[in-house]
Write an enzyme that holds these catalytic residues in place. Sequence first.
Site, mmCIF file in Angstrom:
data_model
loop_
_atom_site.group_PDB
_atom_site.id
_atom_site.type_symbol
_atom_site.label_atom_id
_atom_site.label_comp_id
_atom_site.label_asym_id
_atom_site.label_seq_id
_atom_site.Cartn_x
_atom_site.Cartn_y
_atom_site.Cartn_z
ATOM 1 N N GLU A 74 -3.202 7.796 -4.637
ATOM 2 C CA GLU A 74 -3.587 7.264 -5.953
ATOM 3 C C GLU A 74 -4.817 7.997 -6.461
ATOM 4 O O GLU A 74 -5.688 8.341 -5.670
ATOM 5 C CB GLU A 74 -3.869 5.761 -5.820
ATOM 6 N N HIS A 77 -0.939 0.197 -9.864
ATOM 7 C CA HIS A 77 -1.603 -0.695 -8.895
ATOM 8 C C HIS A 77 -2.174 -1.944 -9.600
ATOM 9 O O HIS A 77 -3.381 -2.197 -9.558
ATOM 10 C CB HIS A 77 -2.709 0.069 -8.136
ATOM 11 N N ARG A 132 0.852 -1.184 0.000
ATOM 12 C CA ARG A 132 0.000 0.000 0.000
ATOM 13 C C ARG A 132 0.891 1.237 0.000
ATOM 14 O O ARG A 132 1.905 1.284 0.707
ATOM 15 C CB ARG A 132 -0.904 0.020 1.247
HETATM 16 C C1 GLV Z 1 -5.117 -5.085 -4.059
HETATM 17 O O1 GLV Z 1 -4.353 -4.179 -3.902
HETATM 18 C C2 GLV Z 1 -5.722 -5.821 -2.980
HETATM 19 O O2 GLV Z 1 -5.513 -5.480 -1.801
HETATM 20 O O3 GLV Z 1 -6.448 -6.774 -3.273
#
Ligand code: GLV
Length: 302
Positions: A267, A285, A238
């Site tokens: 983001e 991402h 993250r």
């Molecule tokens: C993607 O980033 C997730 O947490 O599934």
Amino acid sequence: MKPKVLVSRKVFDAALVLLNKHFDVESNQRDVPYAPTQLVKKLQGKSGAIVLLTDIFDERVFAQCPELKIVCNVAVGYNNIDAKAASRRGIMVTNTPGVLDDTTADFTWTLLLATARRVVESDTFFRSGKWKGWGLMQFTGYDVHHKTLGIVGMGRIGKGVARRAKGFDMRVIYTDIQRADEATEREYGVMYVDKRTLLRESDFVSLHIPLFAETQHFLSDPEFALMKKTAILVNAARGPIVDEKALVRALKGAKIAGAGLDVYEKEPKCERALLSMKNVVLAPHTASASIETRTDSGRRTL
Ligand code: GLV
């Protein structure tokens, strides 16, 4: 009458087919995220919501959706949902653990290798037509094999990353809030160290911890100062785990050698300076974005 469910963004058809069997489904197949007020409006009369990590569910949203009973995040990380506020209101929150571990571990390695071996930079160079032939000094990067990999968070994804490191004959060290048992350490060939040791000794630092208040800015100026000047950071966890401004300072000041990033503090934006850095690989991402895994995530939500 079937209970009403909102699907807030586009999901694979396989998941919609299953949902439609049991629920009266309204789905946002345009895949443009709802603005907060629109989301609340769409949730009126809905007992359930299938949502993505771009949808923010906080106390304010819950307070305006009295019929809501369950929020299902099609993601593993659920930092977009205030789970405590949900639980105070008796609203269930679910996520999709387990489906994306290997896919995310694969992509962590994609970022690590792409950054170390300057794949994106050389691809751009080739396409520009500037390559005039082979040269000994061209696009020399860093070896990966036999180096030290530091894994922060020995959960399912961290373990997947460690397992793959065996093929590169790496020394793998890890840190976590809790040390794994001996059998696990033996199985994955990993050695437990504290955070400072990990940062000092790793050639590659890869983050695999969830985002909580405690893990926000887990890496900032003091941490980058501990890292090797030749180290590469990989973050497919993250964004806010890394202080992005401090990362820019570390890269500009040559305190570390590069970064492979899939996630960002704010983001869909990132610190502007990162965009022009050749030693940084930026993905939007997509660590879990294989067709198989994203389909499974949708199914798993149900
Ligand atoms: C993607 O980033 C997730 O947490 O599934």
